[in-house]
Design a protein around this motif. Structure first.
Motif, mmCIF file in Angstrom:
data_model
loop_
_atom_site.group_PDB
_atom_site.id
_atom_site.type_symbol
_atom_site.label_atom_id
_atom_site.label_comp_id
_atom_site.label_asym_id
_atom_site.label_seq_id
_atom_site.Cartn_x
_atom_site.Cartn_y
_atom_site.Cartn_z
ATOM 1 N N THR A 108 20.371 31.560 54.549
ATOM 2 C CA THR A 108 20.852 32.939 54.604
ATOM 3 C C THR A 108 20.803 33.466 56.038
ATOM 4 O OG1 THR A 108 20.091 33.341 52.369
ATOM 5 C CG2 THR A 108 20.480 35.287 53.738
ATOM 6 N N LEU A 109 21.909 34.005 56.464
ATOM 7 C CA LEU A 109 21.995 34.625 57.787
ATOM 8 C C LEU A 109 22.330 36.099 57.588
ATOM 9 C CD1 LEU A 109 24.428 32.014 59.442
ATOM 10 C CD2 LEU A 109 21.965 31.815 59.147
ATOM 11 N N GLN A 110 21.710 36.963 58.331
ATOM 12 C CA GLN A 110 21.997 38.390 58.185
ATOM 13 C C GLN A 110 21.801 39.088 59.532
ATOM 14 O OE1 GLN A 110 20.537 39.602 54.350
ATOM 15 N NE2 GLN A 110 20.711 41.749 54.913
ATOM 16 N N PHE A 111 22.791 39.844 59.916
ATOM 17 C CA PHE A 111 22.708 40.563 61.188
ATOM 18 C C PHE A 111 23.601 41.791 61.123
ATOM 19 C CE2 PHE A 111 26.896 39.358 62.804
ATOM 20 C CZ PHE A 111 27.178 38.227 62.047
ATOM 21 N N SER A 112 23.407 42.700 62.062
ATOM 22 C CA SER A 112 24.203 43.928 62.097
ATOM 23 C C SER A 112 24.959 44.020 63.414
ATOM 24 C CB SER A 112 23.309 45.160 61.954
ATOM 25 O OG SER A 112 22.671 45.130 60.695
ATOM 26 N N VAL A 113 26.180 44.493 63.304
ATOM 27 C CA VAL A 113 26.962 44.763 64.517
ATOM 28 C C VAL A 113 27.017 46.274 64.668
ATOM 29 C CG1 VAL A 113 29.138 44.408 65.705
ATOM 30 C CG2 VAL A 113 28.357 42.722 64.035
ATOM 31 N N HIS A 114 26.410 46.761 65.734
ATOM 32 C CA HIS A 114 26.316 48.208 65.951
ATOM 33 C C HIS A 114 26.733 48.500 67.386
ATOM 34 C CE1 HIS A 114 24.429 52.229 65.136
ATOM 35 N NE2 HIS A 114 24.506 52.252 66.459
ATOM 36 N N PRO A 115 27.963 48.939 67.585
ATOM 37 C CA PRO A 115 28.418 49.145 68.970
ATOM 38 C C PRO A 115 27.878 50.413 69.628
ATOM 39 C CG PRO A 115 30.190 49.628 67.413
ATOM 40 C CD PRO A 115 29.033 49.117 66.603
ATOM 41 N N GLY A 116 27.297 51.324 68.873
ATOM 42 C CA GLY A 116 26.816 52.589 69.428
ATOM 43 C C GLY A 116 25.569 52.422 70.280
ATOM 44 N N ASN A 117 25.130 53.541 70.858
ATOM 45 C CA ASN A 117 23.983 53.499 71.765
ATOM 46 C C ASN A 117 22.647 53.509 71.035
ATOM 47 O OD1 ASN A 117 25.861 53.629 73.787
ATOM 48 N ND2 ASN A 117 25.525 55.799 74.258
ATOM 49 N N TYR A 118 22.655 53.924 69.765
ATOM 50 C CA TYR A 118 21.391 54.075 69.038
ATOM 51 C C TYR A 118 21.395 53.161 67.823
ATOM 52 C CZ TYR A 118 21.499 58.148 72.015
ATOM 53 O OH TYR A 118 21.597 58.958 73.098
ATOM 54 N N PHE A 119 20.844 51.969 67.999
ATOM 55 C CA PHE A 119 20.973 50.933 66.982
ATOM 56 C C PHE A 119 20.380 51.363 65.644
ATOM 57 C CE2 PHE A 119 19.848 47.127 64.665
ATOM 58 C CZ PHE A 119 20.994 46.365 64.797
ATOM 59 N N GLY A 120 19.297 52.057 65.680
ATOM 60 C CA GLY A 120 18.617 52.395 64.429
ATOM 61 C C GLY A 120 19.334 53.441 63.598
ATOM 62 N N LYS A 121 20.349 54.091 64.148
ATOM 63 C CA LYS A 121 21.005 55.188 63.432
ATOM 64 C C LYS A 121 22.388 54.755 62.969
ATOM 65 C CE LYS A 121 20.666 59.403 64.862
ATOM 66 N NZ LYS A 121 19.828 59.984 63.808
ATOM 67 N N THR A 122 22.572 54.744 61.661
ATOM 68 C CA THR A 122 23.887 54.344 61.151
ATOM 69 C C THR A 122 24.896 55.499 61.231
ATOM 70 O OG1 THR A 122 23.107 54.877 58.937
ATOM 71 C CG2 THR A 122 23.004 52.566 59.598
ATOM 72 N N ASP A 123 24.425 56.711 61.531
ATOM 73 C CA ASP A 123 25.356 57.825 61.734
ATOM 74 C C ASP A 123 25.531 58.116 63.232
ATOM 75 O OD1 ASP A 123 22.832 58.712 62.166
ATOM 76 O OD2 ASP A 123 23.022 60.582 61.047
ATOM 77 N N ASP A 124 25.406 57.084 63.989
ATOM 78 C CA ASP A 124 25.510 57.170 65.446
ATOM 79 C C ASP A 124 26.978 57.350 65.844
ATOM 80 O OD1 ASP A 124 25.479 56.727 68.144
ATOM 81 O OD2 ASP A 124 24.759 54.657 68.027
ATOM 82 N N LEU A 125 27.304 58.496 66.418
ATOM 83 C CA LEU A 125 28.702 58.784 66.773
ATOM 84 C C LEU A 125 29.058 58.388 68.208
ATOM 85 C CD1 LEU A 125 29.192 62.312 65.136
ATOM 86 C CD2 LEU A 125 30.038 60.117 64.311
ATOM 87 N N THR A 126 28.111 57.775 68.913
ATOM 88 C CA THR A 126 28.402 57.467 70.317
ATOM 89 C C THR A 126 29.505 56.423 70.463
ATOM 90 O OG1 THR A 126 26.565 55.890 70.337
ATOM 91 C CG2 THR A 126 26.103 58.103 71.136
ATOM 92 N N ARG A 127 29.650 55.543 69.504
ATOM 93 C CA ARG A 127 30.794 54.615 69.464
ATOM 94 C C ARG A 127 31.229 54.539 68.002
ATOM 95 N NH1 ARG A 127 29.536 55.130 73.962
ATOM 96 N NH2 ARG A 127 29.474 53.658 75.712
ATOM 97 N N VAL A 128 32.463 54.907 67.727
ATOM 98 C CA VAL A 128 32.957 54.848 66.342
ATOM 99 C C VAL A 128 34.332 54.182 66.321
ATOM 100 C CG1 VAL A 128 31.686 56.882 65.516
ATOM 101 C CG2 VAL A 128 33.969 57.159 66.517
ATOM 102 N N ILE A 129 34.627 53.569 65.189
ATOM 103 C CA ILE A 129 35.932 52.936 65.019
ATOM 104 C C ILE A 129 36.709 53.768 64.003
ATOM 105 C CG2 ILE A 129 37.127 50.829 64.299
ATOM 106 C CD1 ILE A 129 34.415 49.356 64.964
ATOM 107 N N PRO A 130 37.703 54.540 64.460
ATOM 108 C CA PRO A 130 38.446 55.394 63.524
ATOM 109 C C PRO A 130 39.442 54.557 62.713
ATOM 110 C CG PRO A 130 39.314 55.650 65.745
ATOM 111 C CD PRO A 130 38.206 54.660 65.841
ATOM 112 N N LEU A 131 39.385 54.690 61.425
ATOM 113 C CA LEU A 131 40.253 53.872 60.572
ATOM 114 C C LEU A 131 41.542 54.588 60.173
ATOM 115 C CD1 LEU A 131 37.579 52.220 58.226
ATOM 116 C CD2 LEU A 131 38.609 51.297 60.301
#
Lengths: 330, 205
Positions: A108-131
């Motif tokens: 099992t492999l598991q990792f997160s891709v978080h381009p924002g500045n604050y890795f621990g915050k999933t509501d981090d708006l510093t980098r967002v991908i608008p869909l």
């Protein structure tokens, strides 16, 4: 805005040396993607010596992209994704053990891709991908060969799934309201570049231009030797220089950089060959270097190398400044 | 035909029993002696290609010893019969003594020279100095790791007073030519950093 955590039911299943995609039919602004991979591996009675990250070689590329869009996320080796996540998550990316010789098992492999500045915050708006308005939004994986992990190990099956973290607009809320007073958002753009080390260079003479056309926040580096094993001796020194010969970031020892990364990101170990240069160290700007209108060679990575035949896998974590669209309403 | 009849009267010039004549002859003989000793030192320095002060000091000592050897040989040569017949007894003796005096005179400073006080521009010819400076300018390995670094190359291009022109002003890092006129201004006036601050604030709230 409201946060949403959405697992995608579709999976990208194993097909040796083929690219498989997961369609992401969602709205909102993606802040993070959690990736989980189950690898079915059979080990022969005689197997090669492996390192921690070898199971990640099962993926030869990973990408989050859409039609007519830059690659928001892009890796050209699965190990990059693991180690970048490892650095940002204080060493908490997951990699299972390979089965022992003569047996089979699931890794099992598991990792997160978080381009924002604050890795621990999933509501981090510093980098967002608008869909909004994007078509063919896909998370793609290019699987390696069945023997990609190493001699004696055979991948018999695999499955990749993702969980998308995003922020959505409330009903009636406009994009302009959500991001106010900002008039722009910063959209991530990963620029993967691989440098082949073609000789032994001293005095920082192995020189590579930093890519242009975006705000480049940092560069993640993974150095491997001619046997594709991560190494601390193939790159021995590294510095960032401008076209006037100034060197605001200089590491006179690669090993010092690796150990510094361990302390700076509170890592449990200092993995060989793994480095990260934050361009915030140059001008004190959170976005790093403004390369939007720069010319090739305005900023350079300059390295000394200790051996020939290895490679430097780089991920430049960049961003584009995108206008807020006031017509997008939740 | 011997030069003795011209040289002997000079040597015998002793007004008030002070040997002005012999002093003058020896002084003149010192000139070729010093010339050959210096020439040997220069030749060794040029062909030895000193790239460090340590090597220059070493070459200086070799040049000094070689100078002594060459001058001794010449002194021996000047005392041979055919030369004595040519310049006369007094002249050949003066030249031989001058050679040895010059060699000894030059030997001490060359043997005691140290790397710390070696002036490369003095130890080697101008051409060798030019080549050395060119090597440093290219950032090549010249014995000291620092010499290969870009900073030193930049420093070499100007005196301390003019370094402000050799180094870019602080605000020109990735600066105005890169399309952001506000770079180098106070942080609040950087629109991208301002955006980062707003987005960070919204993320933290």
């Amino acid at each position: 805005m409201l946060p949403r955590v959405t697992p995608i039911v579709e999976t990208a299943d194993w097909a040796a040396s083929k690219t498989k995609s997961i369609n992401v039919r969602l709205t909102g602004y993606v802040t993070q993607i959690d990736v989980a991979v189950d690898l079915s591996v059979t080990a022969a009675t005689s197997t090669a010596t492996t390192t921690t990250d070898d199971p990640y070689k099962a993926m030869s590329a990973l990408k989050f992209t859409a039609s007519n869009a830059h690659d928001w996320i892009s890796f050209t080796d699965g190990r990059q994704a693991y180690w970048l996540s490892y650095i940002k998550s204080q060493g908490n990316a997951t990699v299972g053990s390979l089965p022992s010789a003569g047996s089979s098992g699931t890794v099992t492999l598991q990792f997160s891709v978080h381009p924002g500045n604050y890795f621990g915050k999933t509501d981090d708006l510093t980098r967002v991908i608008p869909l909004a308005g994007k078509t063919n939004v896909q998370f793609q994986v290019t699987w390696g060969a069945a023997s990609a992990i190493g001699t004696g190990y055979t991948i018999t099956d695999a499955s990749l799934s993702i969980v998308v973290h995003r922020m959505i607009l409330k009903e009636g809320e406009s994009e302009a309201d959500a991001f106010a007073p900002a008039k722009y958002m910063l959209v991530p753009r990963y620029i993967p570049v691989t440098y082949s080390i073609d000789g032994t260079y001293s005095n920082y003479t192995f020189i590579k231009n930093i890519p242009t056309g975006a705000y480049i926040r940092d560069v993640f580096l993974m150095v491997v030797d001619s046997s594709d094993v991560r190494s601390n001796s193939d790159v021995t020194k590294i510095q960032v220089s401008d076209n006037k010969g100034n060197t605001p970031v200089k590491w006179d020892s690669w090993t010092k950089l690796v150990n510094f990364i361990r302390s700076r990101f509170y890592l449990p170990s200092a993995p060989a060959g793994i480095g990260l240069l934050q361009f915030r160290d140059i001008e004190g700007k959170d976005y790093g270097l403004d390369m939007t209108a720069a010319s090739e060679g305005d900023w350079k990575l300059e390295m000394s190398t200790g051996a020939s035949g290895g490679k430097i896998y780089c991920i430049y974590e960049g961003a584009d400044m995108v206008n807020i669209n006031p017509t997008v309403v939740g | 035909m011997s030069a003795e009849k011209f040289i002997a009267p000079v040597a015998e010039f002793r007004p008030g029993d002070i040997p002005y004549g012999k002093g003058l002859l020896l002084d003149l003989a010192l000139i070729p002696g010093k010339l050959t000793a210096t020439l040997m030192r220069q030749l060794v320095a040029v062909f030895g290609k000193p790239t460090t002060a340590e090597k220059a000091a070493q070459l200086s000592k070799i040049g000094g010893v070689l100078g002594l050897g060459v001058n001794s040989f010449l002194a021996w040569l000047f005392n041979r019969g055919w030369f004595r017949r040519l310049v006369g007894e007094t002249g050949s003796e003066a030249l031989a003594v001058g050679m040895v005096m010059a060699a000894i005179d030059k030997l001490y400073p060359t043997l005691t020279v140290s790397a710390q006080d070696t002036d490369l521009s003095d130890a080697v010819s101008n051409k060798a100095v030019d080549k050395l400076m060119a090597a440093i300018g290219k950032g090549g390995a010249v014995g000291s790791p620092e010499l290969g670094s870009p900073e030193l190359s930049s420093q070499l291009s100007g005196f301390p007073e003019t370094q402000s022109s050799a180094f870019a002003p602080e605000e020109s890092y990735a600066g105005p030519e890169l399309g952001s006129p506000d770079l180098g201004s106070p942080e609040a006036e950087d629109p991208v950093q301002e955006l980062e601050n707003i987005l960070a604030q919204k993320s933290q709230s």
